[in-house]
Motif scaffolding. Structure first.
Motif, PDB file in Angstrom:
ATOM      1  N   MET A  71      -1.755 -21.965-100.511  1.00  0.00           N
ATOM      2  CA  MET A  71      -2.651 -23.112-100.303  1.00  0.00           C
ATOM      3  C   MET A  71      -3.069 -23.690-101.654  1.00  0.00           C
ATOM      4  N   ALA A  72      -2.965 -24.999-101.791  1.00  0.00           N
ATOM      5  CA  ALA A  72      -3.365 -25.657-103.033  1.00  0.00           C
ATOM      6  C   ALA A  72      -4.876 -25.545-103.227  1.00  0.00           C
ATOM      7  N   THR A  73      -5.280 -25.455-104.484  1.00  0.00           N
ATOM      8  CA  THR A  73      -6.708 -25.425-104.793  1.00  0.00           C
ATOM      9  C   THR A  73      -7.229 -26.854-104.829  1.00  0.00           C
ATOM     10  N   PRO A  74      -8.263 -27.171-104.057  1.00  0.00           N
ATOM     11  CA  PRO A  74      -8.757 -28.552-104.027  1.00  0.00           C
ATOM     12  C   PRO A  74      -9.598 -28.889-105.249  1.00  0.00           C
ATOM     13  N   ARG A  75      -9.691 -30.165-105.529  1.00  0.00           N
ATOM     14  CA  ARG A  75     -10.716 -30.638-106.460  1.00  0.00           C
ATOM     15  C   ARG A  75     -12.006 -30.758-105.654  1.00  0.00           C
ATOM     16  N   VAL A  76     -13.121 -30.453-106.287  1.00  0.00           N
ATOM     17  CA  VAL A  76     -14.392 -30.507-105.569  1.00  0.00           C
ATOM     18  C   VAL A  76     -15.388 -31.386-106.312  1.00  0.00           C
ATOM     19  N   SER A  77     -16.346 -31.894-105.555  1.00  0.00           N
ATOM     20  CA  SER A  77     -17.470 -32.638-106.118  1.00  0.00           C
ATOM     21  C   SER A  77     -18.699 -32.297-105.290  1.00  0.00           C
ATOM     22  N   PHE A  78     -19.871 -32.562-105.854  1.00  0.00           N
ATOM     23  CA  PHE A  78     -21.115 -32.138-105.212  1.00  0.00           C
ATOM     24  C   PHE A  78     -22.146 -33.261-105.196  1.00  0.00           C
ATOM     25  N   GLU A  79     -22.926 -33.298-104.111  1.00  0.00           N
ATOM     26  CA  GLU A  79     -24.038 -34.246-104.037  1.00  0.00           C
ATOM     27  C   GLU A  79     -25.362 -33.502-104.170  1.00  0.00           C
ATOM     28  N   PHE A  80     -26.234 -34.043-105.020  1.00  0.00           N
ATOM     29  CA  PHE A  80     -27.587 -33.526-105.184  1.00  0.00           C
ATOM     30  C   PHE A  80     -28.577 -34.626-104.810  1.00  0.00           C
ATOM     31  N   PHE A  81     -29.824 -34.241-104.564  1.00  0.00           N
ATOM     32  CA  PHE A  81     -30.847 -35.276-104.395  1.00  0.00           C
ATOM     33  C   PHE A  81     -31.967 -35.055-105.397  1.00  0.00           C
ATOM     34  N   PRO A  82     -32.617 -36.135-105.832  1.00  0.00           N
ATOM     35  CA  PRO A  82     -33.627 -36.025-106.885  1.00  0.00           C
ATOM     36  C   PRO A  82     -34.883 -35.316-106.378  1.00  0.00           C
ATOM     37  N   PRO A  83     -35.521 -34.514-107.221  1.00  0.00           N
ATOM     38  CA  PRO A  83     -36.697 -33.756-106.794  1.00  0.00           C
ATOM     39  C   PRO A  83     -37.945 -34.621-106.732  1.00  0.00           C
ATOM     40  N   GLN A  84     -38.818 -34.300-105.761  1.00  0.00           N
ATOM     41  CA  GLN A  84     -40.079 -35.030-105.642  1.00  0.00           C
ATOM     42  C   GLN A  84     -41.293 -34.112-105.811  1.00  0.00           C
ATOM     43  N   SER A  85     -41.038 -32.882-106.276  1.00  0.00           N
ATOM     44  CA  SER A  85     -42.119 -31.942-106.568  1.00  0.00           C
ATOM     45  C   SER A  85     -41.627 -30.983-107.634  1.00  0.00           C
ATOM     46  N   LEU A  86     -42.546 -30.205-108.181  1.00  0.00           N
ATOM     47  CA  LEU A  86     -42.167 -29.250-109.222  1.00  0.00           C
ATOM     48  C   LEU A  86     -41.213 -28.195-108.674  1.00  0.00           C
ATOM     49  N   ASP A  87     -41.529 -27.661-107.491  1.00  0.00           N
ATOM     50  CA  ASP A  87     -40.655 -26.660-106.885  1.00  0.00           C
ATOM     51  C   ASP A  87     -39.263 -27.235-106.629  1.00  0.00           C
ATOM     52  N   ALA A  88     -39.232 -28.467-106.141  1.00  0.00           N
ATOM     53  CA  ALA A  88     -37.945 -29.111-105.869  1.00  0.00           C
ATOM     54  C   ALA A  88     -37.168 -29.343-107.154  1.00  0.00           C
ATOM     55  N   SER A  89     -37.885 -29.595-108.240  1.00  0.00           N
ATOM     56  CA  SER A  89     -37.234 -29.798-109.529  1.00  0.00           C
ATOM     57  C   SER A  89     -36.537 -28.516-109.985  1.00  0.00           C
TER      58      SER A  89
END
Length: 288
Positions: free
Chosen positions: A1-19
């Protein structure tokens, strides 16, 4: 099986813990050498400043190719293009151009009187700047405002013709959903890469809420499987197996790129990537 290229989605933090959670997520996934990572834009443009800060920091601190989400919501054309220029000034070369969801409390998107009326208009304007590689959204199941999947495909074709170079799909639960969509895109003359959006199921109840909001079909067999797994304390094991199996099927059908919606929780995404052969020891090619 070929190894895929990958990418990731993040979302911006709205609190210190989320940061802290965001930076822990980026640190956990950056060693997998993603082709790019994207940072979302809150509904109604509510995280506009936070998105900009996250995009520029991730690019500088981790050396990743960052694509910033940009929407048409509650902004004039001038304001939107000023934001785009600020990204260009910061060295950002990719944008995920989206119409955007309606602000909280509104049932449907309504264009600003001096703003872009659609994603196509936004893409045309960004293309004219010559500053960015543009990615767009795609819907393998009908968008809540679309008549059917064919209408979505034809709208996607308009976005590609306006200047977008690739599309990232909304998440789905079965590989066949994406494969049918890909075939329809080819039939309608779309040649640009269509990257499947993959959402590892961190929590099944949350995944179903997301599915309802975006019109994704929830297979009955998955509902039953997660109900049983929850009783037995095997949700994570099931989630990893289900996601890995779906990705494996996509790769065997010729898919070369996978875009993971991480929800800023990296563990399952990393486990699935490792199962697919994407590890820190594998050198991946960049997306063309």
């Amino acid at each position: 099986m070929a190894t895929p290229r990958v990418s990731f989605e993040f979302f911006p933090p709205q609190s210190l813990d989320a940061s802290f959670r965001l930076w822990e997520t980026v640190q956990a996934l950056a060693p997998l050498k993603p082709s790019f990572v994207s940072v979302t834009y809150g509904a109604g443009g509510t995280t506009r400043t936070l998105t900009h800060e996250a995009v520029t920091t991730i690019g500088k601190q981790f050396g990743l190719n960052v694509a910033a989400h940009l929407t048409c919501v509650e902004a004039t054309r001038e304001e939107t293009l000023e934001i785009a220029q600020s990204y260009a000034d910061a060295g950002v070369t990719e944008i995920v151009a989206l119409r955007g969801d309606a602000p909280k409390g509104q049932e449907k998107f309504t264009a600003h009187e001096d703003g872009f009326a659609s994603s196509v208009e936004l893409i045309e304007a960004l293309t004219a700047t010559g500053n960015f590689k543009l990615r767009v959204g795609a819907y393998p199941e009908p968008h809540p405002e679309a008549a059917d999947t064919l209408a979505d495909v034809r709208w996607l074709k308009r976005k590609i013709e306006a200047g977008a170079t690739s599309a990232i799909t909304q998440f789905f639960f079965e590989a066949e959903t994406f494969l049918r969509f890909r075939d329809l895109c080819v039939k309608e003359g779309i040649e640009a890469p269509i990257i499947p959006g993959i959402m590892p199921i961190v929590k099944w109840s949350g995944a179903k809420r997301f599915a309802k909001a975006c019109g994704a079909d929830v297979p009955a067999f998955l509902d039953e499987a997660f109900a049983a797994a929850e009783r037995d304390g095997r949700e994570e094991l099931l989630a990893t197996a289900v996601c890995t199996e779906m990705c494996d099927r996509l790769i065997r059908e010729g898919v070369e790129d996978l875009h993971f919606y991480t929800l800023n929780r990296p563990h399952l995404t990393r486990e699935v990537c490792h199962a697919l052969g994407v590890t820190p020891d594998v050198v991946l090619e960049n997306v063309a």
